[in-house]
Design an enzyme around this catalytic site. Structure first.
Site, PDB file in Angstrom:
ATOM      1  N   TRP A 223       0.833  -1.207   0.000  1.00  0.00           N
ATOM      2  CA  TRP A 223       0.000   0.000   0.000  1.00  0.00           C
ATOM      3  C   TRP A 223       0.868   1.257   0.000  1.00  0.00           C
ATOM      4  CZ3 TRP A 223      -0.838   3.893   3.780  1.00  0.00           C
ATOM      5  CH2 TRP A 223      -1.923   4.732   3.526  1.00  0.00           C
ATOM      6  N   HIS A 224       2.029   1.181   0.675  1.00  0.00           N
ATOM      7  CA  HIS A 224       2.902   2.350   0.745  1.00  0.00           C
ATOM      8  C   HIS A 224       3.576   2.656  -0.592  1.00  0.00           C
ATOM      9  CE1 HIS A 224       2.450   2.190   5.115  1.00  0.00           C
ATOM     10  NE2 HIS A 224       2.999   3.387   5.144  1.00  0.00           N
ATOM     11  N   GLY A 225       3.764   1.645  -1.428  1.00  0.00           N
ATOM     12  CA  GLY A 225       4.400   1.917  -2.704  1.00  0.00           C
ATOM     13  C   GLY A 225       4.576   0.656  -3.524  1.00  0.00           C
TER      14      GLY A 225
END
Length: 533
Positions: A366-368
């Protein structure tokens, strides 16, 4: 966008008009403001957020209709309009109706998470396929030119939380499409959260708000504090962080530790500063948002840290990934098999381990869209599982040495230990690849004294002696404010001070932002003041 002059002017105009128009029109003004803000970021962005709003709203209404069918069926049985069915018939009828509800939920869930996955992760998948095919001399797949709308991860997760809460009957569906769109698109949250729940946010979002000078003042004070952290601290130290990360072959050994300490300061000041601005804007408008940080760097272990850091994200993954995964039918089957072959202890652990792994894998990606973010997430999950396993040993130690545990020095050791552990984990977040992060971690120990950190080396990072002094004072001020706020609201405490003291504090803070703020690499405070006036 939060630090542009246009945004400040936009906020000022919004605040004034918001309290001048009829109270019943305030939510409409906010909806218009949301789309003006979003359109200014990208002319096609509103299309995506409208698709999410429309599909989730529609699914919510369809699930409401299905619940109505179940209520009608039950009422007809009670009234005798239809013959009383057998237990099996009644169970089968309810199951049929519930399948309809689950169908709408899953259809909408897959659609919106699918949009997020396609836009954000398609090129990541193509990149991995090309890496595999390059070893067999296969033709490389072309990358796609995709639009990734601003804040898509945040507004998608916020909409999904509403969808699942309606499915679980935790909240009543919103029947006004425009009001629901307001919830999904509330502009201060689009950049970095917090990820609000409909049940928490809706009452104040849709309410009519009269001008409350105390709340307006508190909101403006929090916005100002956020700008101080963002412009004076985060944007200034980011210059050094960028330099350290740009040449990892040169800046190795002890510089890795320096980089992680600088990055911790940058990340905290940047993220919490943005959240302060977001919550402050909402407070001026009379809207209540949940806190997203509670002094995370005072945590004594990593589990406590993730209860204090980016709270809305952590609770989202807990409630919508970890819990559903741990009680799902496949997990129950795995637990049952494990219990049969390895006993109750193994059965309890397997559910927690699998759910924790999946949750932190999802948190990382989700962060990247890159492997170093995924490994960062998995590494956090592994450390959390190890910490959980060691808790019985910690408890025995604490019971055996109660005086040591209650000593100030031991608590400070726990806090510093946790802070340094998290700095090491953030290497996967900071460096561009997993291999580079691991290499730098090793070099931090093996080459610590090979290339010493000197005064000149620190100056060569792009910061002057005055910059370092400003950073030192700013970080110390953040620490003191955190300590001061442990037993109540800092703004409430300041509000109780005499007027000269109260306003002197915020006048000084205002001029600190104005004169000391770092407004981009290559621009010092004097140049900014000149350009502004």
């Amino acid at each position: 966008m939060f630090v542009s002059y246009e945004f400040i002017a936009f906020l000022f105009l919004l605040f004034v008009v918001y309290y001048l128009i009829p109270k019943k029109c305030q939510w409409v003004l906010l909806l218009v403001a949301n789309f003006l803000f979003y359109f200014s970021a990208g002319k096609f962005y509103p299309i995506f957020i409208l698709v999410t709003s429309l599909t989730v709203y529609g699914a919510g209404r369809m699930m409401e209709r299905v619940d109505g069918e179940l209520a009608v069926y039950t009422a007809k049985i009670k009234s005798g309009e239809i013959p009383k069915p057998s237990r099996e018939e009644k169970k089968a009828a309810k199951a049929k109706i519930n399948r309809k509800k689950k169908f709408w939920m899953l259809l909408c869930l897959f659609l919106n998470l699918g949009i997020l996955a396609v836009l954000k992760y398609t090129n990541f998948i193509i990149d991995n396929i090309n890496t595999i095919r390059s070893s067999s001399d296969g033709a490389a797949l072309p990358y796609l030119e995709l639009i990734v709308p601003l804040g898509i991860s945040f507004y998608t997760f916020q909409a999904v939380s509403y969808l699942l809460d309606v499915y679980w009957n935790k909240v009543e569906p919103q029947r006004n499409f425009l009001k629901f769109t307001l919830f999904v698109s509330f502009f201060p949250q689009l950049i970095q959260g917090p990820i609000s729940r409909y049940g928490d946010m809706a009452p104040s979002l849709y309410a009519e708000h009269r001008l409350d000078w105390k709340q307006v003042r508190f909101g403006l004070e929090r916005i100002l504090w956020g700008y101080f952290k963002k412009l004076v601290i985060a944007d200034r130290v980011s210059i050094a962080v960028s330099m350290l990360m740009s040449d990892p072959d040169y800046y190795t050994g002890a510089f890795v530790l320096v980089g992680m300490l600088f990055y911790a300061a940058q990340l905290y000041a940047d993220f919490t500063g943005g959240i302060d601005i977001t919550i402050g804007i909402a407070q001026v408008l009379g809207i209540r948002l949940e806190e997203n940080f509670i002094r995370p760097f005072f945590s004594k272990n990593i589990i406590e840290y993730w209860r204090r850091w980016h709270i809305s994200m952590g609770t989202w993954f807990r409630d919508y990934v970890f819990y559903p995964c741990s009680i799902s039918k496949p997990m129950k089957a795995i637990t049952s098999w494990t219990k049969k072959h390895f006993g109750m202890g193994g059965a309890r652990r397997v559910a927690i381990y699998i759910a924790t792994f999946l949750t932190w894998f999802a948190t990382g990606i989700w962060h990247g869209a890159d492997w170093h973010f995924i490994i960062w997430g998995i590494a956090n999950g592994i450390i959390i599982m190890i910490t959980g396993e060691l808790e019985p040993l910690y408890d025995k130690f604490h019971k055996k040495f109660p005086k040591l545990v209650n000593a100030w020095g031991y608590r400070a050791f726990q806090v510093i230990r946790t802070f340094l552990l998290l700095c090491c984990l953030r290497m996967f977040d900071t460096y561009a690849s997993v291999r580079l992060a691991i290499r730098q971690f090793v070099h931090m120990f093996t080459r610590f004294w090979v290339h010493p950190v000197t005064r000149q080396e620190l100056v060569d990072l792009g910061l002057s002696g005055a910059d370092y002094l400003i950073l030192l004072v700013g970080i110390l001020l953040m620490f003191l404010v955190s300590m001061y706020g442990r037993n109540g609201s800092v703004r409430e405490k300041i509000s109780a001070k005499p007027y000269p003291v109260r306003y002197a504090i915020f006048v000084l803070l205002f001029f600190a932002v104005l004169l000391l703020g770092s407004y981009g690499v290559g621009f010092d405070a004097q140049q900014f003041i000149y350009n502004q006036f």
